[in-house]
Structure formats: C-alpha cells, structure tokens
Design an enzyme around this catalytic site. Structure first.
Site, mmCIF file in Angstrom:
data_model
loop_
_atom_site.group_PDB
_atom_site.id
_atom_site.type_symbol
_atom_site.label_atom_id
_atom_site.label_comp_id
_atom_site.label_asym_id
_atom_site.label_seq_id
_atom_site.Cartn_x
_atom_site.Cartn_y
_atom_site.Cartn_z
ATOM 1 N N SER A 21 0.898 -1.317 0.216
ATOM 2 C CA SER A 21 -0.111 -0.023 0.139
ATOM 3 C C SER A 21 0.862 1.227 -0.002
ATOM 4 O O SER A 21 1.743 1.216 0.691
ATOM 5 C CB SER A 21 -0.852 0.056 1.309
ATOM 6 N N THR B 173 1.982 3.209 3.587
ATOM 7 C CA THR B 173 2.847 2.809 4.436
ATOM 8 C C THR B 173 4.292 3.458 4.056
ATOM 9 O O THR B 173 4.506 3.823 2.979
ATOM 10 C CB THR B 173 3.048 1.268 4.382
ATOM 11 N N VAL C 115 7.285 2.293 4.097
ATOM 12 C CA VAL C 115 8.358 1.645 3.259
ATOM 13 C C VAL C 115 7.892 1.704 1.717
ATOM 14 O O VAL C 115 8.693 1.746 0.945
ATOM 15 C CB VAL C 115 8.859 0.370 3.925
ATOM 16 N N CYS C 116 6.595 1.404 1.726
ATOM 17 C CA CYS C 116 6.112 1.575 0.205
ATOM 18 C C CYS C 116 6.177 2.911 -0.236
ATOM 19 O O CYS C 116 6.633 3.203 -1.571
ATOM 20 C CB CYS C 116 4.586 1.106 0.300
ATOM 21 N N ALA C 117 6.127 3.919 0.447
ATOM 22 C CA ALA C 117 6.147 5.273 0.018
ATOM 23 C C ALA C 117 7.711 5.536 -0.288
ATOM 24 O O ALA C 117 7.942 6.476 -1.483
ATOM 25 C CB ALA C 117 5.670 6.219 1.271
#
Length: 166
Positions: A54, A57, A59-61
């Site tokens: 997603s 979050t 780490v995803c960003a």
C-alpha cells in the site's frame, strides 16, 4: 508458495514469482483515471515493476520516491508502481509528493495481477495484498531480475534491480 515475514511473523504468498528468463505474464491494471492498461501497452520499453502492499505505508512510499528519483535517468524504461490501493489513493499520494517519473497502477478490481505473479499474500494481517517485490523486464518483457523482499517492512535492493538494466 513463498514464505516471507511481516514484523517478524511468518506469512505466505499464493505461489512463486515467475522465473528469470521467462516472459512476464500479461496483465490488466487500472490507471489513476480508471483506464485499463496491459503489459502490451509498454511494448519495446524496459519495465521496472515496483510492487508493494500500500502507498500509505512508510516503506512503500519510500520505494516509490526512490524509483521516481532514479527513473528520470533511465533510457527507454518505465517504472510501474503496482498495488491493490484504489487508483484515487495512488493519484493522491503521487500528487502530494510531486512524483511524475513513475506510473501507478492498481490491481484493486480482482487481484488477478497478484495471483498471476504468485505474490499475493495469503495469510496474516496483509492477506489479500501484494508482497513487496521488484521485477525488471528487458525490451522483450523477459524477466531479467526479480526480488521478493523477505521482510515486508524492509526496502528492496534498488541497486541490484537497477543494475540489471545495464
């Protein structure tokens, strides 16, 4: 089935990633304006698929920001950031961050991308979402690099992924 962890807790994916040297499976994903695109729409381009649970979050960003920065220097290469987020959430995130060098695509309708690529998480807190994966394709859409991050809370190895393009 692959075994990964989320916060140190064991979880599993539905299958295994497609093998390096094979042609990547085609897909149908939604753009930010709900149009459908397929892998064929990127014919003749090298493709970096940054796949994650997603955009909302940390780490995803971070992975989207990192690939956005690197993408501006890549010739004949497109970076696809793929998740099960709604296209509106992806567009909001990229707009707020000023990210223009990546393309966000959503697997929100039926999750077929995650299933076809064997990376959908099947149990635990993130069940139904995508695991953190980077897949790099050459111009013929043969897989030249793949990494399924063993701990969802960690970033992928950007250097190895991008070096596969050299």
């Amino acid at each position: 089935m692959a075994t990964i962890t989320l916060g140190g807790n064991t979880t599993h994916t539905l299958g295994e990633l497609p093998k390096e040297g094979t042609t990547a499976p085609n897909f149908q994903l939604a753009t930010k304006d709900l149009q459908h695109v397929s892998l064929e729409d990127f014919k003749g381009k090298r493709v970096v698929m940054n796949i994650f649970p997603s955009v909302d979050t940390g780490v995803c960003a971070a992975s989207i920001r990192h690939f956005n920065k690197d993408a501006s220097d890549l010739e004949d290469t497109i970076v696809l950031c793929i998740s099960r987020d709604l296209p509106f959430a992806q567009a909001r995130f990229c707009g707020a961050e000023g990210l223009e060098n990546v393309v966000t695509l959503s697997d929100f309708k039926n999750g077929s991308f995650g299933k076809d690529y064997g990376l959908e998480i099947e149990d635990g807190a993130f069940a139904g979402l995508h695991s953190r994966v980077v897949i790099v394709l050459n111009e013929d859409h043969k897989i030249i690099y793949s990494e399924q991050v063993s701990e969802i809370g960690q970033e992928p190895n950007y250097e190895l992924a991008l070096n596969a393009l050299n």
